[in-house]
Design an enzyme around this catalytic site. Sequence first.
Site, PDB file in Angstrom:
ATOM      1  N   GLY A  81       0.838  -1.188   0.000  1.00  0.00           N
ATOM      2  CA  GLY A  81       0.000   0.000   0.000  1.00  0.00           C
ATOM      3  C   GLY A  81       0.875   1.241   0.000  1.00  0.00           C
ATOM      4  O   GLY A  81       1.986   1.232   0.533  1.00  0.00           O
ATOM      5  N   GLY A 108       0.222  -4.536   0.989  1.00  0.00           N
ATOM      6  CA  GLY A 108      -1.024  -4.458   0.246  1.00  0.00           C
ATOM      7  C   GLY A 108      -1.077  -5.393  -0.937  1.00  0.00           C
ATOM      8  O   GLY A 108      -2.156  -5.836  -1.337  1.00  0.00           O
ATOM      9  N   GLU A 113       5.805  -4.669   7.675  1.00  0.00           N
ATOM     10  CA  GLU A 113       5.186  -3.503   8.326  1.00  0.00           C
ATOM     11  C   GLU A 113       5.835  -3.101   9.643  1.00  0.00           C
ATOM     12  O   GLU A 113       5.874  -1.907   9.979  1.00  0.00           O
ATOM     13  CB  GLU A 113       3.689  -3.765   8.545  1.00  0.00           C
ATOM     14  CG  GLU A 113       2.838  -3.663   7.297  1.00  0.00           C
ATOM     15  CD  GLU A 113       2.918  -4.913   6.428  1.00  0.00           C
ATOM     16  OE1 GLU A 113       2.330  -4.910   5.342  1.00  0.00           O
ATOM     17  OE2 GLU A 113       3.581  -5.889   6.851  1.00  0.00           O
ATOM     18  N   ASP A 140      -1.228  -5.845   8.203  1.00  0.00           N
ATOM     19  CA  ASP A 140      -2.674  -5.656   8.099  1.00  0.00           C
ATOM     20  C   ASP A 140      -3.223  -6.492   6.943  1.00  0.00           C
ATOM     21  O   ASP A 140      -2.828  -7.625   6.758  1.00  0.00           O
ATOM     22  CB  ASP A 140      -3.013  -4.170   7.954  1.00  0.00           C
ATOM     23  CG  ASP A 140      -2.331  -3.513   6.768  1.00  0.00           C
ATOM     24  OD1 ASP A 140      -1.404  -4.113   6.198  1.00  0.00           O
ATOM     25  OD2 ASP A 140      -2.732  -2.391   6.396  1.00  0.00           O
TER      26      ASP A 140
END
Length: 359
Positions: free
Chosen positions: A138, A186, A209, A217
């Site tokens: 992401g 992502g 992350e 996530d």
Amino acid sequence: MVVPRIKFPQLAQPTRTFFTLAKSPVRQLSFKMSSPEPAAKRLSKIADALSKKFSTSGSASSDGPVLSHVVQPTQPSVLHRKQFTGRTFILNRPKAYNALDLSMIRNIVPQLQAWDQSDLCKVITIKSSHPKAFCAGGDVKIAAQKGKDRDPSAVSFFTEEYKLNHMIGTLNTPFVALIDGITMGGGVGLSVHAPFRVATEKTKLAMPETSIGLFPDVGASFFLSRLDGELGAYLGLTGHLLEGREVMYAGFATHYVPSERLPALEDRLNELDSSEHDVVNQAIEEFCAEPDYKPSSLDAYRPAIDRCFAHSSVKDIIAALREETEEKEWAQNTIKVLEASSPTSLIVSKLFIPTNSHR
């Protein structure tokens, strides 16, 4: 006699092209001619003028010169393609290694919903136009900046991204992710929830992350906790990079296909007349590499991973690593990685990746 200015309309898309291209204004050119001329002669002059104006390259053919620099519309960051019964998303943000942003998500979602409801669509594929990357994650840099600016779209990015992840995992139509290249954060979310995830020798996958102050996530609490032993906790906390066949052995990919076979695989998927998952699986199996098992870089450390990362807190995991006697060098390197990560990120991440004994 002066011929009026010739205005070129916007170029029409080729009838056999299925990419969805953004509209782009076409530069209007004008040429003055002293007297009427036959059409062939006028076209020849126009082609010569275009060649000089745009410094075109390419040799002439029976169809005229190749004008490689004439009117290149700005392409969207996600392209759509239809071929027979197949539908394909092509991630197309190469300068950012296809880092996922809000516009890409909003491009995908409505089309994905439409294709999932279409009787003509039997299989949906997602791939990348980049030779080295599927999706590098992401675009958290933009999201972080928008957060500082109190821009509500920063929250919208994560909300809509997670909804897309869930949608991919709950589609009725078979969804195939071709993760041929760098796949992180992502990008994992766009692929790991699909029923079919195809890795290649170029796949490099990680959830890094904790090194940037975030946490794994995109549904990581779901898929990391389902990996064998304590592998999920190890990968989630350290961001360890998996390559090639390791991606399949770890459980992130369902199939391994050499990248040179992907075009043929896509053609095969696009001609399927059934949306049965077993049919799609069999089609992919036709292109899988021969089962020549090569040891993963993690194989030698799996017992130590299961010993050290079986603890319920980061503090206890680090303590176990310090006491590790069989794989001392690996343990010390792992401690360095954890100490270089965000402490808060590590603690939060461990909370939603349960140990094997607590599942």
